[in-house]
Motif scaffolding. Structure first.
Motif, PDB file in Angstrom:
ATOM      1  N   ALA A   8       0.833  -1.204   0.000  1.00  0.00           N
ATOM      2  CA  ALA A   8       0.000   0.000   0.000  1.00  0.00           C
ATOM      3  C   ALA A   8       0.866   1.252   0.000  1.00  0.00           C
ATOM      4  CB  ALA A   8      -0.929  -0.013   1.214  1.00  0.00           C
ATOM      5  N   TYR A  37      -3.285  -5.618   1.324  1.00  0.00           N
ATOM      6  CA  TYR A  37      -2.360  -6.160   2.321  1.00  0.00           C
ATOM      7  C   TYR A  37      -1.144  -5.252   2.471  1.00  0.00           C
ATOM      8  CZ  TYR A  37      -4.725 -10.705   2.158  1.00  0.00           C
ATOM      9  OH  TYR A  37      -5.644 -11.720   2.251  1.00  0.00           O
ATOM     10  N   ALA A  62      -2.575  -0.188   5.102  1.00  0.00           N
ATOM     11  CA  ALA A  62      -3.768  -0.831   4.544  1.00  0.00           C
ATOM     12  C   ALA A  62      -5.031  -0.315   5.236  1.00  0.00           C
ATOM     13  CB  ALA A  62      -3.664  -2.347   4.665  1.00  0.00           C
ATOM     14  N   THR A  63      -4.977  -0.166   6.541  1.00  0.00           N
ATOM     15  CA  THR A  63      -6.133   0.302   7.300  1.00  0.00           C
ATOM     16  C   THR A  63      -6.444   1.760   6.982  1.00  0.00           C
ATOM     17  OG1 THR A  63      -5.649  -1.288   9.042  1.00  0.00           O
ATOM     18  CG2 THR A  63      -7.094   0.556   9.616  1.00  0.00           C
ATOM     19  N   ALA A  66      -8.145   1.773   3.667  1.00  0.00           N
ATOM     20  CA  ALA A  66      -9.463   1.136   3.762  1.00  0.00           C
ATOM     21  C   ALA A  66     -10.479   2.074   4.422  1.00  0.00           C
ATOM     22  CB  ALA A  66      -9.375  -0.179   4.525  1.00  0.00           C
ATOM     23  N   ASP A  73      -9.186  -4.213   4.390  1.00  0.00           N
ATOM     24  CA  ASP A  73      -7.785  -4.137   4.820  1.00  0.00           C
ATOM     25  C   ASP A  73      -7.328  -5.406   5.520  1.00  0.00           C
ATOM     26  OD1 ASP A  73      -9.489  -3.366   7.013  1.00  0.00           O
ATOM     27  OD2 ASP A  73      -7.704  -2.667   8.066  1.00  0.00           O
ATOM     28  N   PRO A  75      -3.942  -5.743   7.635  1.00  0.00           N
ATOM     29  CA  PRO A  75      -2.726  -5.064   8.093  1.00  0.00           C
ATOM     30  C   PRO A  75      -1.601  -6.056   8.413  1.00  0.00           C
ATOM     31  CG  PRO A  75      -4.379  -5.066   9.828  1.00  0.00           C
ATOM     32  CD  PRO A  75      -5.009  -5.698   8.622  1.00  0.00           C
TER      33      PRO A  75
END
Length: 157
Positions: A8, A37, A62-63, A66, A73, A75
């Motif tokens: 990401a 991821y 990722a979070t 998202a 996500d 993580p």
């Protein structure tokens, strides 16, 4: 359809933005699931070239994405090819030689799946994808040698 986006950072953080636009404008079927991821946290240095806000520093990448876009996500770093099993497509945008080697070997064993490997440096880009000319030997030859210390997705020049 399920699509795994691995990494990401510099490439995929912007790709997610384009995917979201395509979803909002009905260019991508809303039944497609996108899974993102990455085990890294957003750092201050990322703000100059990655799609993150200063308020997201120390959040998982990722979070953070998202929370803004329509992705699921995860993580974590992908270290086991079993994680790839449920996905129809894998999009790679990581700075990790080991993951790329695992991806190429996995896809060689699963020829009905699709994949794309994205690389960039500045304004220059390279990509590899499923194609009869992209043999396992050729793809492995695009990776830095093991033990060289270089794991970047960036082009050598």
């Amino acid at each position: 359809m399920k699509i795994a986006i691995i990494g990401a950072g510099g490439i995929n953080s912007w790709l997610i933005d384009k995917i979201f636009f395509a979803q909002r404008t009905n260019q991508i079927n809303d039944t497609i699931e996108f899974h993102l991821y990455d085990g890294d946290q957003v750092e201050h240095k990322n703000n100059s070239y990655q799609n993150f806000k200063s308020t997201e520093i120390l959040d998982n990448k990722a979070t953070a994405l998202a929370n803004r876009y329509l992705v699921i996500d995860h993580p974590e770093f992908v270290k086991d090819e079993l994680i790839l099993k449920p996905y129809d497509v894998v999009i790679c945008g990581v700075d990790n030689r080991e993951f790329r080697a695992m991806l190429f070997n996995y896809m060689e064993k699963h020829p009905k799946k699709y994949w794309i490997d994205l690389r960039a440096e500045g304004r220059f880009v390279a990509y590899y994808t499923k194609h009869k000319n992209n043999t396992l030997e050729l793809l492995m030859g695009t990776l830095p040698e093991e033990g060289t210390g270089s794991t970047s997705c960036h082009l050598e020049y």
